[in-house]
Design an enzyme around this catalytic site. Structure first.
Site, PDB file in Angstrom:
ATOM      1  N   ASP A   3      49.042  32.935  36.752  1.00 59.14           N
ATOM      2  CA  ASP A   3      49.177  33.877  37.867  1.00 59.14           C
ATOM      3  C   ASP A   3      48.781  33.107  39.120  1.00 59.14           C
ATOM      4  OD1 ASP A   3      49.377  36.175  39.455  1.00 59.14           O
ATOM      5  OD2 ASP A   3      47.296  36.729  39.065  1.00 59.14           O
ATOM      6  N   ASP A  43      42.641  37.912  37.682  1.00 59.84           N
ATOM      7  CA  ASP A  43      43.698  36.895  37.728  1.00 59.84           C
ATOM      8  C   ASP A  43      43.921  36.282  36.341  1.00 59.84           C
ATOM      9  OD1 ASP A  43      44.086  36.964  40.639  1.00 59.84           O
ATOM     10  OD2 ASP A  43      42.070  36.124  40.689  1.00 59.84           O
ATOM     11  N   GLU A  49      54.207  33.834  36.879  1.00 57.14           N
ATOM     12  CA  GLU A  49      54.629  35.030  37.608  1.00 57.14           C
ATOM     13  C   GLU A  49      55.416  34.611  38.841  1.00 57.14           C
ATOM     14  OE1 GLU A  49      52.853  39.079  39.662  1.00 57.14           O
ATOM     15  OE2 GLU A  49      51.559  37.892  38.348  1.00 57.14           O
TER      16      GLU A  49
END
Length: 169
Positions: free
Chosen positions: A8, A141, A68
């Protein structure tokens, strides 16, 4: 079993998480976040993210990296910084000959929670459940990175099933 590294990306905190999965059963191998402060010059932040991801990739053999995609950013500067971080993440994977797969936040939430507009707490809770963890993974995260890895696991398993079905025809 596959080992998948989920990432991420973020300039302030980049989450990472490695899972081991057969497509339906998952377990966490390692997870965390690379954090830095705004006081640190941006190139130094990029170097810190790059070095930490290299350490993770060097220590754990992974077959794939899932990242992502950029969904939105507060402004153009934020989008550019996020793009730089994503570039560093993808470079680290390429240097380790690890294939990279990208998923939108909507795809990730759908794969993990079953609802593309799920809240962060719902994602954290489902990641905890799917990985059989005693508590939701922190920081958030890292939970998001684990969710990205789970998403890829589901997609890869579905692709494998489709390939097997086509091969039988």
């Amino acid at each position: 079993m596959r080992r998948i590294l989920g990432v991420d990306p973020g300039s302030g905190s980049t989450g990472y998480g490695i899972i081991e999965s057969d497509g339906s059963h998952h377990s966490a191998v390692v997870y965390g976040a690379v954090r830095s402060t705004a006081r640190l010059p941006f190139p130094a932040r990029l170097l810190k993210i790059y070095a930490e991801l290299n350490r993770v990739l060097d220590s754990d053999c992974v077959q794939a990296m899932a990242v992502e995609e950029v969904f939105h950013a507060a402004n153009v500067q934020s989008a550019l910084k996020l793009g730089h971080v994503r570039g560093i993440v993808i470079l680290a994977a390429a240097q380790h000959s690890v294939p990279v797969f990208e998923y939108s936040p909507l795809e990730i939430k759908n794969a993990v929670v079953g609802y593309g507009r799920a809240e962060k707490a719902q994602v954290q809770s489902m990641v905890r459940f799917l990985l059989c963890l005693s508590a939701p993974p922190t920081p958030c995260d890292a939970a998001d990175a684990l969710a990205v890895a789970i998403c890829h696991s589901h997609h890869a398993f579905a692709a494998d099933c489709l390939s097997a079905a086509e091969a039988q025809r």
